[in-house]
Design a protein around this motif. Structure first.
Motif, PDB file in Angstrom:
ATOM      1  N   ARG A   1      20.032  -1.715  -9.979  1.00 59.62           N
ATOM      2  CA  ARG A   1      21.132  -1.995  -8.656  1.00 59.62           C
ATOM      3  C   ARG A   1      22.215  -2.182  -9.015  1.00 59.62           C
ATOM      4  NH1 ARG A   1      17.966  -7.192 -10.758  1.00 59.62           N
ATOM      5  NH2 ARG A   1      16.586  -7.774  -9.206  1.00 59.62           N
ATOM      6  N   SER A   2      22.703  -0.979  -9.813  1.00 57.51           N
ATOM      7  CA  SER A   2      24.243  -1.110 -10.399  1.00 57.51           C
ATOM      8  C   SER A   2      24.484   0.188  -9.839  1.00 57.51           C
ATOM      9  CB  SER A   2      24.509  -0.599 -12.258  1.00 57.51           C
ATOM     10  OG  SER A   2      23.732   0.934 -12.368  1.00 57.51           O
ATOM     11  N   ALA A   3      26.138   0.813 -10.334  1.00 60.11           N
ATOM     12  CA  ALA A   3      26.619   1.687  -9.287  1.00 60.11           C
ATOM     13  C   ALA A   3      26.348   3.331 -10.002  1.00 60.11           C
ATOM     14  CB  ALA A   3      28.276   1.907  -9.612  1.00 60.11           C
ATOM     15  N   ASP A   4      25.133   3.000 -11.052  1.00 58.93           N
ATOM     16  CA  ASP A   4      24.482   4.337 -10.901  1.00 58.93           C
ATOM     17  C   ASP A   4      24.049   4.970 -10.099  1.00 58.93           C
ATOM     18  OD1 ASP A   4      25.841   4.795 -13.260  1.00 58.93           O
ATOM     19  OD2 ASP A   4      24.547   3.933 -14.541  1.00 58.93           O
ATOM     20  N   TYR A   5      22.476   4.013  -9.368  1.00 61.28           N
ATOM     21  CA  TYR A   5      21.678   4.050  -8.524  1.00 61.28           C
ATOM     22  C   TYR A   5      22.185   3.661  -7.189  1.00 61.28           C
ATOM     23  CZ  TYR A   5      19.358   5.828 -12.046  1.00 61.28           C
ATOM     24  OH  TYR A   5      18.307   7.295 -13.376  1.00 61.28           O
ATOM     25  N   LEU A   6      21.449   2.912  -6.844  1.00 58.33           N
ATOM     26  CA  LEU A   6      21.512   1.789  -5.645  1.00 58.33           C
ATOM     27  C   LEU A   6      23.123   1.206  -4.637  1.00 58.33           C
ATOM     28  CD1 LEU A   6      18.170   0.164  -5.236  1.00 58.33           C
ATOM     29  CD2 LEU A   6      18.666   1.886  -4.672  1.00 58.33           C
ATOM     30  N   GLU A   7      23.875   0.517  -6.310  1.00 54.53           N
ATOM     31  CA  GLU A   7      25.262   0.501  -5.959  1.00 54.53           C
ATOM     32  C   GLU A   7      25.278  -1.465  -5.091  1.00 54.53           C
ATOM     33  OE1 GLU A   7      29.470   1.999  -5.324  1.00 54.53           O
ATOM     34  OE2 GLU A   7      27.849   3.307  -4.732  1.00 54.53           O
ATOM     35  N   VAL A   8      23.903  -2.040  -5.481  1.00 50.16           N
ATOM     36  CA  VAL A   8      23.772  -3.037  -4.065  1.00 50.16           C
ATOM     37  C   VAL A   8      25.188  -4.074  -4.085  1.00 50.16           C
ATOM     38  CG1 VAL A   8      21.641  -3.181  -5.272  1.00 50.16           C
ATOM     39  CG2 VAL A   8      23.168  -4.776  -6.712  1.00 50.16           C
ATOM     40  N   GLY A   9      26.192  -4.348  -5.226  1.00 47.22           N
ATOM     41  CA  GLY A   9      27.607  -4.603  -4.372  1.00 47.22           C
ATOM     42  C   GLY A   9      28.421  -4.269  -3.749  1.00 47.22           C
ATOM     43  N   LYS A  10      27.838  -3.132  -3.007  1.00 44.82           N
ATOM     44  CA  LYS A  10      28.688  -2.141  -2.184  1.00 44.82           C
ATOM     45  C   LYS A  10      27.602  -2.535  -0.683  1.00 44.82           C
ATOM     46  CE  LYS A  10      31.747   1.841  -0.499  1.00 44.82           C
ATOM     47  NZ  LYS A  10      32.231   2.897  -1.451  1.00 44.82           N
ATOM     48  N   TYR A  11      26.289  -1.755  -1.380  1.00 45.12           N
ATOM     49  CA  TYR A  11      25.064  -1.464  -0.019  1.00 45.12           C
ATOM     50  C   TYR A  11      23.708  -1.873  -0.291  1.00 45.12           C
ATOM     51  CZ  TYR A  11      28.182   2.541  -0.128  1.00 45.12           C
ATOM     52  OH  TYR A  11      28.921   3.430  -0.532  1.00 45.12           O
ATOM     53  N   PRO A  12      24.504  -3.753   0.052  1.00 43.56           N
ATOM     54  CA  PRO A  12      22.841  -5.004  -0.273  1.00 43.56           C
ATOM     55  C   PRO A  12      21.608  -4.305   0.618  1.00 43.56           C
ATOM     56  CG  PRO A  12      25.118  -5.965   0.709  1.00 43.56           C
ATOM     57  CD  PRO A  12      25.048  -4.235   0.698  1.00 43.56           C
ATOM     58  N   THR A  13      21.631  -3.875   1.885  1.00 44.11           N
ATOM     59  CA  THR A  13      20.802  -3.564   1.572  1.00 44.11           C
ATOM     60  C   THR A  13      20.429  -2.342   2.491  1.00 44.11           C
ATOM     61  OG1 THR A  13      21.316  -3.669   4.496  1.00 44.11           O
ATOM     62  CG2 THR A  13      20.738  -5.788   3.486  1.00 44.11           C
ATOM     63  N   MET A  14      18.884  -1.499   2.782  1.00 44.03           N
ATOM     64  CA  MET A  14      18.400  -0.965   3.116  1.00 44.03           C
ATOM     65  C   MET A  14      17.952  -0.706   4.779  1.00 44.03           C
ATOM     66  SD  MET A  14      16.251   1.237   1.580  1.00 44.03           S
ATOM     67  CE  MET A  14      14.054   0.840   0.239  1.00 44.03           C
ATOM     68  N   SER A  15      18.553   0.305   5.603  1.00 43.60           N
ATOM     69  CA  SER A  15      17.615  -0.839   6.932  1.00 43.60           C
ATOM     70  C   SER A  15      16.899   0.848   7.643  1.00 43.60           C
ATOM     71  CB  SER A  15      18.747  -1.148   8.073  1.00 43.60           C
ATOM     72  OG  SER A  15      19.629   0.070   8.511  1.00 43.60           O
ATOM     73  N   TYR A  16      15.907   0.541   7.949  1.00 44.07           N
ATOM     74  CA  TYR A  16      15.048   1.975   8.943  1.00 44.07           C
ATOM     75  C   TYR A  16      14.796   1.301  10.543  1.00 44.07           C
ATOM     76  CZ  TYR A  16      12.205   5.402  10.156  1.00 44.07           C
ATOM     77  OH  TYR A  16      10.826   5.889  10.612  1.00 44.07           O
ATOM     78  N   ARG A  17      15.669   2.476  11.527  1.00 39.61           N
ATOM     79  CA  ARG A  17      15.785   2.190  12.636  1.00 39.61           C
ATOM     80  C   ARG A  17      14.560   3.250  12.965  1.00 39.61           C
ATOM     81  NH1 ARG A  17      17.864   3.725  17.055  1.00 39.61           N
ATOM     82  NH2 ARG A  17      19.277   5.198  15.877  1.00 39.61           N
ATOM     83  N   SER A  18      13.105   3.167  14.030  1.00 39.84           N
ATOM     84  CA  SER A  18      12.603   4.110  14.377  1.00 39.84           C
ATOM     85  C   SER A  18      13.154   5.102  15.687  1.00 39.84           C
ATOM     86  CB  SER A  18      11.009   3.519  14.712  1.00 39.84           C
ATOM     87  OG  SER A  18      11.125   2.439  16.448  1.00 39.84           O
ATOM     88  N   THR A  19      13.535   6.106  16.473  1.00 36.47           N
ATOM     89  CA  THR A  19      13.400   6.971  17.329  1.00 36.47           C
ATOM     90  C   THR A  19      12.748   6.894  18.577  1.00 36.47           C
ATOM     91  OG1 THR A  19      13.957   8.630  16.034  1.00 36.47           O
ATOM     92  CG2 THR A  19      15.492   7.053  15.825  1.00 36.47           C
TER      93      THR A  19
END
Length: 187
Positions: free
Chosen positions: A82-100
Motif C-alpha cells: 500500500r506504501s509509496a514503494d508500490y501502489l501508493e494508495v494514499g494518492k491512488y486509492p483505486t484502480m479501474s478498468y473500462r472495456s473498449t
C-alpha cells in the motif's frame, strides 16, 4: 458460409446489467517473489458492472478496485504494497478498468479495455470465458465469467527494484491477474 450467432456458444445467455457478487467472486494476482516462487494476493473491495447486450460483441464491463483492500495473507507485506514503494494508495486509492470492445478469438473471447493504475492508463486485454447463465435459488439470475491477463508493473510507474545478493530481484515485473466473477442480474 454462415456461422451460428455468438450467443449459441453461451448457454442461457441473457442481456442485462449485472453486478459482481463479492461473496462468490475473486480478483486475484500473483507475482514472482525472490526469483523462486510466486506471491499471491487478492483485492476484497471492488465494484464490477457487466452489461450484456443482445449481441455479445456489444457488451461492456467497468470495474473499480479498492487498492486499500489488498490481502496477501501477511499484513506487513500488505502495508508495504500500500506504501509509496508500490501502489501508493494514499494518492491512488483505486484502480479501474473500462472495456473498449469485445472480440471473438479461436480460444473464446477477448475484452479490450483500459486499465488505470497508479495514475497511468494503458490498454490491457482480458482473455474471458463466459461460464454460463442460469437461475439462482433466490428467484434471480446469475452469470459466471473467468478472465485472465498479465501486466508489467513498470508500465504503470511502479518501478521499485530491490536487488538480491547473487543477482535477481525480490519482486518480479510481470503481474498475472485472474478474475472469477459471479454476477447477479439487476432488476
Amino acid at each position: 458460409m454462415h456461422s451460428a450467432p455468438a450467443t449459441v456458444a453461451i448457454p442461457g445467455y441473457l442481456a442485462g446489467i449485472w453486478k459482481a457478487d463479492p461473496v462468490h467472486s475473486e480478483i486475484a494476482f500473483s507475482v514472482r517473489h525472490l526469483m523462486v516462487s510466486k506471491a499471491r494476493g487478492r483485492f476484497t473491495g471492488y465494484d464490477v458492472t457487466i452489461v450484456t447486450s443482445e449481441d455479445p460483441l456489444g457488451s461492456s464491463v467497468a470495474a473499480t478496485i479498492d487498492l486499500t483492500s489488498i490481502d496477501t495473507g501477511y499484513e506487513p507485506r500488505d502495508n508495504h504494497l500500500r506504501s509509496a514503494d508500490y501502489l501508493e494508495v494514499g494518492k491512488y486509492p483505486t484502480m479501474s478498468y473500462r472495456s473498449t470492445g469485445i472480440r471473438r478469438t479461436d480460444d473464446g473471447w477477448v475484452v479490450d479495455g483500459e486499465l488505470t493504475l497508479h495514475g497511468v492508463t494503458r490498454p490491457v486485454p482480458l482473455a474471458v470465458e463466459a461460464n454460463g447463465f442460469g437461475p439462482d435459488p433466490f428467484g434471480g439470475q446469475r452469470a459466471g465469467f473467468s478472465a485472465t491477463t498479465q501486466i508489467n508493473r513498470r508500465d504503470f510507474g511502479i518501478d521499485i527494484t530491490v536487488p538480491m545478493d547473487g543477482g535477481g530481484v525480490v519482486v518480479g515485473d510481470k503481474v498475472s491477474i485472474s478474475l472469477e466473477i459471479q454476477a447477479v442480474l439487476q432488476k
